[in-house]
Design an enzyme around this catalytic site. Sequence first.
Site, PDB file in Angstrom:
ATOM      1  N   PHE A 122       0.851  -1.183   0.000  1.00 26.76           N
ATOM      2  CA  PHE A 122       0.000   0.000   0.000  1.00 26.76           C
ATOM      3  C   PHE A 122       0.891   1.239   0.000  1.00 26.76           C
ATOM      4  O   PHE A 122       1.711   1.416   0.906  1.00 26.76           O
ATOM      5  CB  PHE A 122      -0.937   0.040   1.206  1.00 26.76           C
ATOM      6  CG  PHE A 122      -1.866   1.239   1.168  1.00 26.76           C
ATOM      7  CD1 PHE A 122      -3.031   1.199   0.418  1.00 26.76           C
ATOM      8  CD2 PHE A 122      -1.549   2.391   1.852  1.00 26.76           C
ATOM      9  CE1 PHE A 122      -3.874   2.301   0.354  1.00 26.76           C
ATOM     10  CE2 PHE A 122      -2.383   3.500   1.796  1.00 26.76           C
ATOM     11  CZ  PHE A 122      -3.548   3.456   1.052  1.00 26.76           C
ATOM     12  N   ASP A 207       9.315   2.459   1.370  1.00 25.25           N
ATOM     13  CA  ASP A 207       8.184   3.186   1.930  1.00 25.25           C
ATOM     14  C   ASP A 207       8.170   2.944   3.440  1.00 25.25           C
ATOM     15  O   ASP A 207       7.841   1.854   3.905  1.00 25.25           O
ATOM     16  CB  ASP A 207       6.892   2.681   1.279  1.00 25.25           C
ATOM     17  CG  ASP A 207       5.643   3.372   1.791  1.00 25.25           C
ATOM     18  OD1 ASP A 207       5.652   3.863   2.932  1.00 25.25           O
ATOM     19  OD2 ASP A 207       4.638   3.386   1.061  1.00 25.25           O
ATOM     20  N   LYS A 236       3.104  10.000   8.453  1.00 25.98           N
ATOM     21  CA  LYS A 236       2.490   9.506   9.695  1.00 25.98           C
ATOM     22  C   LYS A 236       3.179  10.009  10.960  1.00 25.98           C
ATOM     23  O   LYS A 236       2.917  11.104  11.426  1.00 25.98           O
ATOM     24  CB  LYS A 236       2.376   7.986   9.650  1.00 25.98           C
ATOM     25  CG  LYS A 236       1.338   7.487   8.626  1.00 25.98           C
ATOM     26  CD  LYS A 236       1.050   6.021   8.770  1.00 25.98           C
ATOM     27  CE  LYS A 236       0.051   5.520   7.743  1.00 25.98           C
ATOM     28  NZ  LYS A 236      -1.313   6.038   7.945  1.00 25.98           N
TER      29      LYS A 236
END
Length: 388
Positions: A122, A207, A236
């Site tokens: 993702f 990532d 995040k």
Amino acid sequence: MSHLFPTYGKWDIEIKSGSGAFVVDSNGKSYLDFIAGIAVCNLGHCHPKVINAVKEQLDTLWHISNLSPIQGQEDVAKKLTENHTGDYVFFCNSGTEANEAAIKLARKATGKHHIISLVNSFHGRTLGSMAATGQEKIHAGFGPMLSTFDYVPLNDIHALQAAVNEETAAIVVEVIQGEGGVHVMAQSFADGLQALCEEKGILLIIDEIQTGIGRTGKAYAYEHYGLSPDIVTLAKGLGNGFPVGAMIGKAHLKESFSAGSHGSTFGGNPLAMAAAKVVLTEIFNEEFLDEVAKKGKTFKAKLRDTLLDYSMVQEIRGIGLMIGIECNTDVTAIVKALRDKGLLVMNAGSKVIRLLPPLTVTNEELEQALQLLSEVFQELETKQTLTK
């Protein structure tokens, strides 16, 4: 009637306040929060040092264009690169934007367009980052994806090698797939991945949007594997809830992102940098990271000792305080039962419960979560037995 697009499956509770590892809903009920904004509030809710830094910046300067030097960007970039194999930073507002920047940089730097990512990965929901995401459910309904992406299974080095061609610019991976089910990269795959990139001159993009900023007990999760990425993406946990993203790249990529090649109006704004500077000062500390690693190892061992006795629990995996509990059934009812008892968790796919507590969580709070998990599994298994 809501005037919002229904893009989220909303809970039946509204969170009104939070402190540390706890949040409180509109009815005054308290919850132990093991979602932390989806690995965002790594220092817990309303951390006083982050609050004070942002308040101070609010009284000084909210926004200035990126045409002007911003000292906060230099300060945060220095902290990021000091703990990283990369040399230069581009600031944006989210993980999706960081991945878009990485895709653009890889294509521009190499002059190639083919990028390989992993099945169940993702990387975001914009057209570029969605194309990089190896999940059909994310693609569904949006028409053809960018044709320059291919997907191979995690930990299948032979499939990865076979997918490479002369136009391969980069391989993008998560060392732990968060949204895809908390699947952990094998060391043998990491070794093969690094060797392949070096042999073929392919850029390695990692990532770290969910795994970075201390989540696994290291500054960045790739450190567990001895990898040396060309590009890393972050978001995040970087701002502890203040929107901020970043892409870090090695020195040889600098000239490919020259003036005018990319940009972000709000990227690296003074408020975001004030928050991020405090976060990195607190988390990029050897003692802090060692404590996260220790708590994660102990908690995972206790989860295995307690929960694997239940027939519906298949596996418990993860690194640091990023843990997945795989079940042999859809976990929607389990997540709801835990919420009713005062523990907030989320799924990662249909059969995995994801645990992402604040990194500041105490041992007592971890014990409380363990007790609530055990209670719910016991009650559900008892109910299953009675209905047979």
